[in-house]
Design an enzyme around this catalytic site. Structure first.
Site, PDB file in Angstrom:
ATOM      1  N   HIS A  11       0.863  -1.181   0.000  1.00  0.00           N
ATOM      2  CA  HIS A  11       0.000   0.000   0.000  1.00  0.00           C
ATOM      3  C   HIS A  11       0.898   1.230   0.000  1.00  0.00           C
ATOM      4  CE1 HIS A  11      -3.014   2.967   1.153  1.00  0.00           C
ATOM      5  NE2 HIS A  11      -3.972   2.050   1.030  1.00  0.00           N
ATOM      6  N   THR A  18      -8.311  21.895 -52.424  1.00  0.00           N
ATOM      7  CA  THR A  18      -9.492  21.268 -51.825  1.00  0.00           C
ATOM      8  C   THR A  18      -9.559  19.848 -52.370  1.00  0.00           C
ATOM      9  OG1 THR A  18     -10.943  22.121 -53.579  1.00  0.00           O
ATOM     10  CG2 THR A  18     -10.742  23.448 -51.574  1.00  0.00           C
ATOM     11  N   HIS A  19      -9.886  18.909 -51.522  1.00  0.00           N
ATOM     12  CA  HIS A  19      -9.860  17.479 -51.876  1.00  0.00           C
ATOM     13  C   HIS A  19      -8.451  17.047 -52.312  1.00  0.00           C
ATOM     14  CE1 HIS A  19     -14.282  17.441 -51.774  1.00  0.00           C
ATOM     15  NE2 HIS A  19     -14.189  18.617 -52.397  1.00  0.00           N
ATOM     16  N   SER A  21      20.006   5.551 -43.400  1.00  0.00           N
ATOM     17  CA  SER A  21      21.256   4.775 -43.416  1.00  0.00           C
ATOM     18  C   SER A  21      21.573   4.255 -44.813  1.00  0.00           C
ATOM     19  CB  SER A  21      21.151   3.599 -42.435  1.00  0.00           C
ATOM     20  OG  SER A  21      20.113   2.714 -42.849  1.00  0.00           O
ATOM     21  N   LYS A  43      18.091  11.774 -48.406  1.00  0.00           N
ATOM     22  CA  LYS A  43      16.794  11.950 -47.739  1.00  0.00           C
ATOM     23  C   LYS A  43      16.826  13.099 -46.731  1.00  0.00           C
ATOM     24  CE  LYS A  43      13.805   8.957 -47.421  1.00  0.00           C
ATOM     25  NZ  LYS A  43      12.427   8.965 -47.947  1.00  0.00           N
ATOM     26  N   GLU A  59       6.327  14.053 -38.213  1.00  0.00           N
ATOM     27  CA  GLU A  59       5.773  12.702 -38.095  1.00  0.00           C
ATOM     28  C   GLU A  59       5.631  12.311 -36.622  1.00  0.00           C
ATOM     29  OE1 GLU A  59       7.442  10.885 -42.315  1.00  0.00           O
ATOM     30  OE2 GLU A  59       8.691  10.774 -40.517  1.00  0.00           O
TER      31      GLU A  59
END
Length: 311
Positions: free
Chosen positions: A68, A140-141, A263, A268, A275
């Site tokens: 406890h 849009t869309h 790697s 990149k 993200e």
């Protein structure tokens, strides 16, 4: 808390040290109010203040035996304080300490959260002014529509964060609430004036009507406000992630000297921070669902919420 995604100042609030420090703050505030009402002799209060201290190792050792955490905490305190420890925890149930200390954590964490939301809003306003005449295509869309400006995009985000800041402030105030009303909220051992005085001393609100616990709709609203704010952050992140795609390349995430994106593919430049925002927003929405589930406790309380809130 997961170190990778925790700011040190926030992690300190929810660390074991931070938790027990606030438990002790609650116990001392109750003792001080008792002393003002003549229930604790001045010399005993002085001894309690002077000797009370948190010993994490000793608390853990005792808890291993008694199973406890609050009993382990008060037992370890009693060993530090000595005979005057008989005044500590007088009239309280465990949840008086737990929920009131949780209110302190919410209040303190709320300051950091509110500052973060306001900082983001100010940055968005500044960059909106900077890019108010920078043309870009509206979509849009997901399809080209009419021209707009990048500044208007950012201004829309800034206004949304203003609303989120207001919601968060209300939710923090609603959740930063303590209770000192005893085992089933009836004030059987202490009058309501003690609860009000203790919470005022601690700088938080008090629960006008409680069971053994502060009612969890307050915490659900707080976590819900966090999830809403996180979803707005994800909305910004998703927009910028799309604009950072190679075939769009209207924006790029900051890329430091020496930083690597892959790697296997050295060219990149990934929007990894954005993200992360999207991923962590999903976690907070999950927490919001769990906080809603925590509202429906049995009768005056069960502990089905407890394990969830410790995560």
């Amino acid at each position: 808390m997961i170190e990778r995604y925790s700011r040190p100042e926030m992690a300190r609030i929810f660390s074991e040290e931070g938790k027990y420090a606030r438990w002790l703050e609650v116990e001392l505030a109750v003792c001080e109010v008792h002393a003002e009402r003549g229930l604790i002799p001045p010399a005993a209060l002085a001894a309690i203040r002077a000797k009370a201290a948190v010993d994490l190792a000793r608390i853990a050792e005792i808890e291993e035996r008694v199973r406890h955490d609050v009993i382990a905490f008060t037992t370890a305190l009693a060993e530090k304080i000595g005979p005057d420890s008989r005044y500590v925890h007088y009239g309280l149930t465990s949840s008086d300490v737990l929920d009131t200390a949780l209110a302190l954590q919410i209040r303190d964490a709320g300051v950091i959260l509110a500052e973060g939301v306001e900082h983001l809003r100010r940055v968005l306003v500044r960059r909106a002014r900077e890019f108010q005449h920078a043309p870009c295509i509206g979509r849009t869309h997901g399809v080209h529509a009419e021209p707009t400006t990048f500044g208007l995009k950012l201004l829309v985000f800034a206004e949304e964060m203003r609303r989120q800041g207001e919601r968060l402030a209300r939710a923090i105030e609603g959740a930063a609430v303590g209770k000192i009303s005893g085992a089933v909220g009836t004030f059987a051992h202490l009058p309501p004036a003690v609860e009000e005085a203790v919470c005022a001393r601690l700088g938080i609100g008090f629960e006008p009507a409680a069971t053994q616990v502060v009612q969890r709709d307050r915490h659900a609203a707080f976590i819900g406000a966090l999830a809403l704010a996180a979803s707005s952050c994800e909305k910004i992140a998703v927009e910028l992630r799309h604009l950072a795609r190679t075939e769009v390349r209207e924006v790029q995430e900051e890329f430091g000297a020496g930083q690597k994106g892959s790697s296997a593919m050295p060219h990149k430049r990934n929007p990894w921070r954005l993200e992360n925002v999207s991923g962590l927003a999903r976690v907070l929405r999950g927490y919001a669902a769990v906080a809603l589930e925590n509202q429906a406790l049995w009768h005056e309380r069960d502990i089905s919420n407890s394990s969830v809130e410790r995560v």
